[in-house]
Design an enzyme around this catalytic site. Sequence first.
Site, short mmCIF file in Angstrom:
data_model
loop_
_atom_site.label_atom_id
_atom_site.label_comp_id
_atom_site.label_asym_id
_atom_site.label_seq_id
_atom_site.Cartn_x
_atom_site.Cartn_y
_atom_site.Cartn_z
N ASN A 145 0.84 -1.20 0.00
CA ASN A 145 0.00 0.00 0.00
C ASN A 145 0.88 1.25 0.00
O ASN A 145 1.98 1.27 0.56
CB ASN A 145 -0.98 0.01 1.17
CG ASN A 145 -0.38 -0.26 2.52
OD1 ASN A 145 0.65 -0.93 2.64
ND2 ASN A 145 -1.01 0.25 3.56
N ILE A 146 0.37 2.26 -0.65
CA ILE A 146 1.08 3.53 -0.81
C ILE A 146 0.13 4.65 -0.42
O ILE A 146 -0.89 4.86 -1.09
CB ILE A 146 1.58 3.71 -2.26
CG1 ILE A 146 2.51 2.55 -2.64
CG2 ILE A 146 2.28 5.06 -2.42
CD1 ILE A 146 2.93 2.53 -4.11
N GLU A 147 0.44 5.33 0.68
CA GLU A 147 -0.46 6.36 1.19
C GLU A 147 0.00 7.75 0.76
O GLU A 147 1.15 7.95 0.34
CB GLU A 147 -0.56 6.23 2.71
CG GLU A 147 -1.16 4.88 3.10
CD GLU A 147 -1.35 4.69 4.59
OE1 GLU A 147 -0.82 5.49 5.40
OE2 GLU A 147 -2.05 3.71 4.95
N CYS A 206 -10.14 -4.76 0.48
CA CYS A 206 -11.25 -3.82 0.58
C CYS A 206 -12.19 -4.02 -0.61
O CYS A 206 -11.87 -4.73 -1.58
CB CYS A 206 -10.72 -2.38 0.62
SG CYS A 206 -10.21 -1.74 -1.00
N CYS A 235 -10.69 -3.13 -4.02
CA CYS A 235 -9.70 -4.11 -4.49
C CYS A 235 -10.36 -5.43 -4.89
O CYS A 235 -9.90 -6.10 -5.80
CB CYS A 235 -8.61 -4.33 -3.45
SG CYS A 235 -7.46 -2.94 -3.40
N GLU A 275 -2.97 -4.56 -3.02
CA GLU A 275 -3.50 -5.37 -4.13
C GLU A 275 -3.44 -4.58 -5.43
O GLU A 275 -3.18 -5.13 -6.51
CB GLU A 275 -4.94 -5.79 -3.83
CG GLU A 275 -5.09 -6.71 -2.63
CD GLU A 275 -5.29 -5.96 -1.32
OE1 GLU A 275 -4.82 -4.80 -1.20
OE2 GLU A 275 -5.91 -6.53 -0.41
N CYS A 302 -4.15 0.67 -2.26
CA CYS A 302 -3.89 -0.58 -1.54
C CYS A 302 -2.79 -1.42 -2.18
O CYS A 302 -2.48 -1.30 -3.37
CB CYS A 302 -5.15 -1.41 -1.49
SG CYS A 302 -6.46 -0.75 -0.47
N1 THU Z 1 -5.08 -1.69 2.73
C1 THU Z 1 -4.50 -2.47 1.77
O1 THU Z 1 -3.44 -2.12 1.22
N2 THU Z 1 -5.10 -3.63 1.43
C2 THU Z 1 -6.17 -4.15 2.07
O2 THU Z 1 -6.56 -5.27 1.76
C3 THU Z 1 -6.85 -3.40 3.12
C4 THU Z 1 -6.32 -2.04 3.39
C5 THU Z 1 -4.40 -0.46 3.13
C6 THU Z 1 -5.01 0.83 2.71
C7 THU Z 1 -4.41 1.79 3.73
O3 THU Z 1 -3.13 2.19 3.28
C8 THU Z 1 -4.23 0.94 4.97
O4 THU Z 1 -4.32 -0.41 4.54
C9 THU Z 1 -5.26 1.20 6.06
O5 THU Z 1 -6.54 1.14 5.55
#
Ligand code: THU
Length: 130
Positions: free
Chosen positions: A41-43, A85, A88, A54, A52
Site C-alpha cells: 500500500n502507498i499512502e 477492501c 480491491c 493489491e 492498496c
Molecule cells: N489496505 C491495503 O493495502 N489492502 C487491504 O486489503 C486493506 C487495506 C491499506 C489501505 C491503507 O493504506 C491501509 O491499509 C489502512 O486502511
Amino acid sequence: MSHDLFLAAKAAMAKAYAPYSKFPVGAALRTGDGRVFAGANIEVASYPEGWCAETTALGHYVMAGGGKITEIAVVAERMARCTPCGGCRQRLAEFTQPETRLYLCDETGVVETVTMGEMLPYGFRGDMLK
Ligand code: THU
C-alpha cells in the site's frame, strides 16, 4: 499454495509506504506461467489518494503483460487474515475467475484460503456491459 507467494507478499509489505495509517499491507499474485507480482500500500497526505497493496500488485501484473492469475496472497503486519477492501475485490475480480484462490495470511503464513467468488459474490463484471 507454495509458501513463496506468502513470502513475496511479506517482502512487499516491508516496502509499504503507510506513514498515516501505520498499517502496512503486502499482496502477491501468481500467473499460470509462474510469474509473481507483488505490491504494497502507498499512502498520500491527502488520504483518499492513497491506494492498496493489491492495486500496486495488479499494476505490476498489467504492465508485465497480464495473463491468467491462479492465486493471490495478502498479508498485513497488524492484522491476521486481512481481506481486500471492496474496491480491491472489484479490481481483482477484473483479472480473476470466481474460483481463483485468495490466501489470507498472518506473519507466519497462510491462515485461511477463500475464493474470489466468496470474496465478491454477485459482483459486477465486464460481460454485463455487452
Ligand atoms: N489496505 C491495503 O493495502 N489492502 C487491504 O486489503 C486493506 C487495506 C491499506 C489501505 C491503507 O493504506 C491501509 O491499509 C489502512 O486502511
